[in-house]
Design an enzyme around this catalytic site. Structure first.
Site, mmCIF file in Angstrom:
data_model
loop_
_atom_site.group_PDB
_atom_site.id
_atom_site.type_symbol
_atom_site.label_atom_id
_atom_site.label_comp_id
_atom_site.label_asym_id
_atom_site.label_seq_id
_atom_site.Cartn_x
_atom_site.Cartn_y
_atom_site.Cartn_z
ATOM 1 N N GLU A 94 6.250 3.645 6.817
ATOM 2 C CA GLU A 94 4.875 3.178 6.652
ATOM 3 C C GLU A 94 4.766 1.757 7.195
ATOM 4 O O GLU A 94 5.682 0.941 7.049
ATOM 5 C CB GLU A 94 4.512 3.189 5.170
ATOM 6 C CG GLU A 94 3.099 2.699 4.870
ATOM 7 C CD GLU A 94 2.790 2.691 3.383
ATOM 8 O OE1 GLU A 94 1.613 2.793 3.032
ATOM 9 O OE2 GLU A 94 3.737 2.570 2.572
ATOM 10 N N LYS A 108 -3.554 8.255 5.439
ATOM 11 C CA LYS A 108 -3.068 8.306 4.060
ATOM 12 C C LYS A 108 -4.198 8.638 3.090
ATOM 13 O O LYS A 108 -5.233 7.967 3.057
ATOM 14 C CB LYS A 108 -2.441 6.959 3.715
ATOM 15 C CG LYS A 108 -1.814 6.849 2.338
ATOM 16 C CD LYS A 108 -1.205 5.454 2.178
ATOM 17 C CE LYS A 108 -0.528 5.269 0.842
ATOM 18 N NZ LYS A 108 0.048 3.902 0.718
ATOM 19 N N CYS A 163 3.853 7.395 1.699
ATOM 20 C CA CYS A 163 4.172 6.568 0.537
ATOM 21 C C CYS A 163 3.597 7.104 -0.778
ATOM 22 O O CYS A 163 4.113 8.051 -1.345
ATOM 23 C CB CYS A 163 3.731 5.129 0.799
ATOM 24 S SG CYS A 163 4.536 3.901 -0.271
#
Length: 279
Positions: free
Chosen positions: A44, A119, A160
């Site tokens: 990330e 994300k 994440c």
């Protein structure tokens, strides 16, 4: 789908600008390819990590103008590898919203972008140690899951904090993902407590390989990340791990026939039932 896929996870300590981010990661990717990796995954925030809003506003640009994204597309073509940019922090492209996108990009060996994923879940928290994160203040969450075709099977994309949402991983597996990427910049407290446990749980639940390249160490903007990049098998075994937070390359070879064996032994993906919600 063939067995014996050589992969590499790149662990970084990404600086605060895209040009510096490219200079930081390029030699690690070259090393991975020289050592035989055919699929390379980065963490990330591969292009830059800058949580100070005023500096980030200056640093980010559109995806097609980002120096690190452009450089890594050329590098994938030069090296002839598949490259997952775990995420790049770029302008979201949504009018009236100045927040960035935290965007995963899958690059083919010709340098083309074959999949994008923004994300879905953003990390807003007040940690017991006094650290505060408000990712939603600077990142616009995505609204769609993504699975991409590769020569070896389907790759599910997450970033994440997504790792804490098992229903997302289940949907990726049901869409045919035999590998699921979890590029991350985990905080030290949550990384120490939860990182490996969450990765192993997601692999077991989905019967998929979980590939988790991570940021590690103290960054220019003051944040501290956990590192410990990890590869987990469909049976939940850790088959590769960096036991530190320094930049480096983690190699693993994936026997993709293990996916079918795990899902046959525990066919939970086929056992969903409708039920009434609790009151």
């Amino acid at each position: 789908m063939s067995a014996g896929l050589p992969i590499a996870l790149i662990q970084t300590r990404t600086p605060a600008t895209a040009a510096a981010g490219l200079a930081h990661i390029e030699p690690l990717i070259r090393q991975a390819a020289t050592e035989g990796a055919k699929l390379v995954l980065t963490p990330e925030g591969t292009n830059l990590l800058e949580q100070r809003r005023d500096r980030r506003a200056v640093a980010i640009t559109d995806e097609d103008q980002d120096a690190c994204v452009i450089g890594l597309r050329h590098l994938a073509a030069e090296l002839g590898v598949w490259l997952l940019i775990g995420s790049a922090i770029v302008r979201s492209g949504h009018a009236g919203d100045d927040r960035a996108a935290n965007r995963s990009l899958l690059i083919d060996p010709h340098g083309g972008i074959v999949a994008r994923y923004d994300k879905l879940h953003v990390f807003d928290v007040d940690l017991p140690n006094g650290e505060t994160y408000r990712e939603s203040s600077t990142i616009r969450p995505g609204d769609a899951a993504a699975v991409a075709d590769t020569p070896w099977g389907r790759l599910g994309l997450t970033v994440c904090y997504d790792v804490r949402f098992p229903h997302l991983f289940r949907q990726l597996a049901k869409a045919g993902a035999s590998m699921i990427a979890v590029p991350a910049a985990f905080t030290v407290p949550t990384g120490e407590a939860h990182w490996e446990t969450l990765l192993r749980a997601r692999a077991i639940e989905t019967g998929a390989f979980v590939l988790a390249p991570a940021q590690g160490g103290t960054h220019e903007d003051g944040r501290k990340t956990w590192g410990r990049s990890t590869v987990v098998s469909p049976w939940g075994e850790v088959i590769g791990k960096l036991d530190h937070d320094d930049p480096g390359v983690l190699h693993a070879t994936l026997d993709l026939t293990a996916v079918a064996r795990a899902r046959a032994a525990v066919p939970a993906l086929t056992h969903d039932r409708d039920f009434a919600a609790p009151r």
